[in-house]
Design a protein around this motif. Structure first.
Motif, PDB file in Angstrom:
ATOM      1  N   ARG A   8       0.837  -1.197   0.000  1.00 14.73           N
ATOM      2  CA  ARG A   8       0.000   0.000   0.000  1.00 14.73           C
ATOM      3  C   ARG A   8       0.869   1.241   0.000  1.00 14.73           C
ATOM      4  O   ARG A   8       1.842   1.329   0.741  1.00 14.73           O
ATOM      5  CB  ARG A   8      -0.896   0.008   1.228  1.00 14.73           C
ATOM      6  CG  ARG A   8      -1.947  -1.059   1.167  1.00 14.73           C
ATOM      7  CD  ARG A   8      -2.774  -1.212   2.397  1.00 14.73           C
ATOM      8  NE  ARG A   8      -2.894  -0.056   3.247  1.00 14.73           N
ATOM      9  CZ  ARG A   8      -3.418  -0.097   4.446  1.00 14.73           C
ATOM     10  NH1 ARG A   8      -3.855  -1.219   4.930  1.00 14.73           N
ATOM     11  NH2 ARG A   8      -3.509   0.982   5.180  1.00 14.73           N
ATOM     12  N   PRO A   9       0.525   2.232  -0.799  1.00  9.72           N
ATOM     13  CA  PRO A   9       1.309   3.467  -0.797  1.00  9.72           C
ATOM     14  C   PRO A   9       1.178   4.181   0.554  1.00  9.72           C
ATOM     15  O   PRO A   9       0.228   3.970   1.298  1.00  9.72           O
ATOM     16  CB  PRO A   9       0.690   4.304  -1.921  1.00  9.72           C
ATOM     17  CG  PRO A   9      -0.415   3.520  -2.494  1.00  9.72           C
ATOM     18  CD  PRO A   9      -0.532   2.234  -1.775  1.00  9.72           C
ATOM     19  N   TRP A  10       2.143   5.022   0.837  1.00  6.91           N
ATOM     20  CA  TRP A  10       2.160   5.760   2.109  1.00  6.91           C
ATOM     21  C   TRP A  10       0.850   6.494   2.349  1.00  6.91           C
ATOM     22  O   TRP A  10       0.371   6.565   3.469  1.00  6.91           O
ATOM     23  CB  TRP A  10       3.311   6.767   2.132  1.00  6.91           C
ATOM     24  CG  TRP A  10       4.631   6.127   2.328  1.00  6.91           C
ATOM     25  CD1 TRP A  10       5.570   5.883   1.371  1.00  6.91           C
ATOM     26  CD2 TRP A  10       5.173   5.622   3.543  1.00  6.91           C
ATOM     27  NE1 TRP A  10       6.652   5.250   1.920  1.00  6.91           N
ATOM     28  CE2 TRP A  10       6.440   5.097   3.254  1.00  6.91           C
ATOM     29  CE3 TRP A  10       4.701   5.563   4.848  1.00  6.91           C
ATOM     30  CZ2 TRP A  10       7.239   4.517   4.225  1.00  6.91           C
ATOM     31  CZ3 TRP A  10       5.505   4.992   5.812  1.00  6.91           C
ATOM     32  CH2 TRP A  10       6.751   4.475   5.497  1.00  6.91           C
ATOM     33  N   THR A  11       0.273   7.060   1.311  1.00  9.20           N
ATOM     34  CA  THR A  11      -0.936   7.857   1.490  1.00  9.20           C
ATOM     35  C   THR A  11      -2.141   7.027   1.906  1.00  9.20           C
ATOM     36  O   THR A  11      -3.133   7.575   2.353  1.00  9.20           O
ATOM     37  CB  THR A  11      -1.272   8.630   0.202  1.00  9.20           C
ATOM     38  OG1 THR A  11      -1.364   7.699  -0.873  1.00  9.20           O
ATOM     39  CG2 THR A  11      -0.234   9.673  -0.099  1.00  9.20           C
ATOM     40  N   ARG A  45      -0.718  18.624   4.076  1.00  2.62           N
ATOM     41  CA  ARG A  45       0.700  18.358   3.859  1.00  2.62           C
ATOM     42  C   ARG A  45       1.547  19.614   4.056  1.00  2.62           C
ATOM     43  O   ARG A  45       2.511  19.605   4.817  1.00  2.62           O
ATOM     44  CB  ARG A  45       0.940  17.765   2.476  1.00  2.62           C
ATOM     45  CG  ARG A  45       2.399  17.379   2.250  1.00  2.62           C
ATOM     46  CD  ARG A  45       2.613  16.764   0.894  1.00  2.62           C
ATOM     47  NE  ARG A  45       1.882  15.506   0.821  1.00  2.62           N
ATOM     48  CZ  ARG A  45       1.587  14.895  -0.294  1.00  2.62           C
ATOM     49  NH1 ARG A  45       1.924  15.390  -1.457  1.00  2.62           N
ATOM     50  NH2 ARG A  45       0.930  13.734  -0.276  1.00  2.62           N
ATOM     51  N   SER A  46       1.191  20.685   3.392  1.00  9.37           N
ATOM     52  CA  SER A  46       2.014  21.901   3.498  1.00  9.37           C
ATOM     53  C   SER A  46       1.934  22.505   4.899  1.00  9.37           C
ATOM     54  O   SER A  46       2.938  22.996   5.421  1.00  9.37           O
ATOM     55  CB  SER A  46       1.634  22.925   2.429  1.00  9.37           C
ATOM     56  OG  SER A  46       0.282  23.292   2.552  1.00  9.37           O
ATOM     57  N   PRO A  55      -2.621  14.027   2.640  1.00 11.71           N
ATOM     58  CA  PRO A  55      -3.072  14.532   1.341  1.00 11.71           C
ATOM     59  C   PRO A  55      -2.618  15.974   1.139  1.00 11.71           C
ATOM     60  O   PRO A  55      -2.412  16.714   2.105  1.00 11.71           O
ATOM     61  CB  PRO A  55      -4.602  14.454   1.438  1.00 11.71           C
ATOM     62  CG  PRO A  55      -4.897  14.517   2.904  1.00 11.71           C
ATOM     63  CD  PRO A  55      -3.714  13.867   3.591  1.00 11.71           C
ATOM     64  N   SER A  56      -2.438  16.360  -0.120  1.00 13.77           N
ATOM     65  CA  SER A  56      -2.067  17.747  -0.414  1.00 13.77           C
ATOM     66  C   SER A  56      -3.195  18.693  -0.052  1.00 13.77           C
ATOM     67  O   SER A  56      -2.954  19.783   0.465  1.00 13.77           O
ATOM     68  CB  SER A  56      -1.733  17.920  -1.889  1.00 13.77           C
ATOM     69  OG  SER A  56      -0.610  17.158  -2.222  1.00 13.77           O
ATOM     70  N   HIS A  98      -7.656  18.790   1.127  1.00 15.23           N
ATOM     71  CA  HIS A  98      -8.859  18.048   1.480  1.00 15.23           C
ATOM     72  C   HIS A  98      -9.725  17.920   0.247  1.00 15.23           C
ATOM     73  O   HIS A  98      -9.804  18.822  -0.574  1.00 15.23           O
ATOM     74  CB  HIS A  98      -9.657  18.787   2.565  1.00 15.23           C
ATOM     75  CG  HIS A  98      -9.243  18.420   3.946  1.00 15.23           C
ATOM     76  ND1 HIS A  98      -9.404  17.158   4.453  1.00 15.23           N
ATOM     77  CD2 HIS A  98      -8.669  19.145   4.921  1.00 15.23           C
ATOM     78  CE1 HIS A  98      -8.940  17.129   5.681  1.00 15.23           C
ATOM     79  NE2 HIS A  98      -8.482  18.320   5.996  1.00 15.23           N
ATOM     80  N   SER A  99     -10.384  16.783   0.132  1.00 18.90           N
ATOM     81  CA  SER A  99     -11.308  16.617  -0.985  1.00 18.90           C
ATOM     82  C   SER A  99     -12.565  17.432  -0.728  1.00 18.90           C
ATOM     83  O   SER A  99     -12.890  17.764   0.408  1.00 18.90           O
ATOM     84  CB  SER A  99     -11.656  15.140  -1.163  1.00 18.90           C
ATOM     85  OG  SER A  99     -12.353  14.680  -0.033  1.00 18.90           O
ATOM     86  N   ARG A 100     -13.268  17.735  -1.762  1.00 20.13           N
ATOM     87  CA  ARG A 100     -14.504  18.526  -1.646  1.00 20.13           C
ATOM     88  C   ARG A 100     -15.590  17.810  -0.866  1.00 20.13           C
ATOM     89  O   ARG A 100     -16.491  18.417  -0.329  1.00 20.13           O
ATOM     90  CB  ARG A 100     -15.027  18.905  -3.030  1.00 20.13           C
ATOM     91  CG  ARG A 100     -14.128  19.851  -3.751  1.00 20.13           C
ATOM     92  CD  ARG A 100     -14.843  20.359  -4.986  1.00 20.13           C
ATOM     93  NE  ARG A 100     -13.961  21.110  -5.837  1.00 20.13           N
ATOM     94  CZ  ARG A 100     -13.738  22.400  -5.718  1.00 20.13           C
ATOM     95  NH1 ARG A 100     -14.321  23.093  -4.777  1.00 20.13           N
ATOM     96  NH2 ARG A 100     -12.915  23.023  -6.548  1.00 20.13           N
ATOM     97  N   SER A 101     -15.475  16.501  -0.772  1.00 23.17           N
ATOM     98  CA  SER A 101     -16.508  15.734  -0.080  1.00 23.17           C
ATOM     99  C   SER A 101     -16.371  15.802   1.434  1.00 23.17           C
ATOM    100  O   SER A 101     -17.047  15.108   2.152  1.00 23.17           O
ATOM    101  CB  SER A 101     -16.461  14.271  -0.526  1.00 23.17           C
ATOM    102  OG  SER A 101     -15.221  13.693  -0.158  1.00 23.17           O
ATOM    103  N   GLY A 102     -15.440  16.670   1.919  1.00 24.36           N
ATOM    104  CA  GLY A 102     -15.287  16.858   3.349  1.00 24.36           C
ATOM    105  C   GLY A 102     -14.282  15.941   3.978  1.00 24.36           C
ATOM    106  O   GLY A 102     -14.091  15.943   5.166  1.00 24.36           O
ATOM    107  N   GLY A 103     -13.575  15.105   3.227  1.00 25.96           N
ATOM    108  CA  GLY A 103     -12.678  14.120   3.793  1.00 25.96           C
ATOM    109  C   GLY A 103     -11.294  14.458   3.676  1.00 25.96           C
ATOM    110  O   GLY A 103     -10.413  14.126   4.326  1.00 25.96           O
TER     111      GLY A 103
END
Length: 153
Positions: free
Chosen positions: A13-16, A94-95, A145-146, A148-153
């Motif tokens: 599995r990737p780190w993310t 992330r930043s 994650p760089s 947040h996704s728009r879906s709130g996650g």
């Protein structure tokens, strides 16, 4: 039915996609080992690695395990907690994490620099802070994650 490609991705599995605690724990173990190597190399080079005891006036050699515990607890647990907070509350986890972690590392130099240890010991302690950060910060940053996704996650 899963393809061999899907099976390969599940196996590595990737780190993310890994839980932050797993990434933080693995990075902290590597950082602790690296910090111990810095200590052992410094002692082999003749650095005294002595500090005054808390509430005492005499110098004593810092145990090598202090280096490992500092990396595990302050670097690993502290860094992971910061990463979790950034993932939860930051728009750019992330930043934000990298900026806050870098600021924390810079602030961490205050302890060795202001101690009453020898200059060589101060340098080794400062180097160990950098070594620990160079292991833990990138690992946790890659797991965030760089945005947040728009879906709130």
């Amino acid at each position: 039915m899963t393809s061999s490609r899907d099976a390969a991705l599940v196996g590595r599995r990737p780190w993310t996609e890994r839980p932050l605690w797993q990434v933080g724990f693995a990075a902290a173990l590597v950082a602790a080992a690296a910090s111990v190597i810095v200590y052992v190399a410094a002692r082999a080079a003749g650095v005294p690695m002595e500090l005054t005891e808390v509430f005492e006036d005499h110098f004593a050699r810092m145990p090598v395990m202090n280096m490992a515990w500092a990396a595990l607890l302050e670097g690993g647990v502290g860094g992971t907690a910061l990463a979790v907070a950034c993932r939860r509350w930051s728009r750019r986890p992330r930043s934000t994490f990298v900026v806050l972690a870098t600021t924390g590392v810079i602030a961490s130099f205050a302890l060795p620099v202001t101690s009453d240890a020898s200059t060589a010991t101060k340098v080794v302690l400062s180097i160990s802070h950098v070594v620990v950060a160079l292991v833990i910060v990138p690992a946790l940053a890659r797991a965030l994650p760089s945005r947040h996704s728009r879906s709130g996650g």
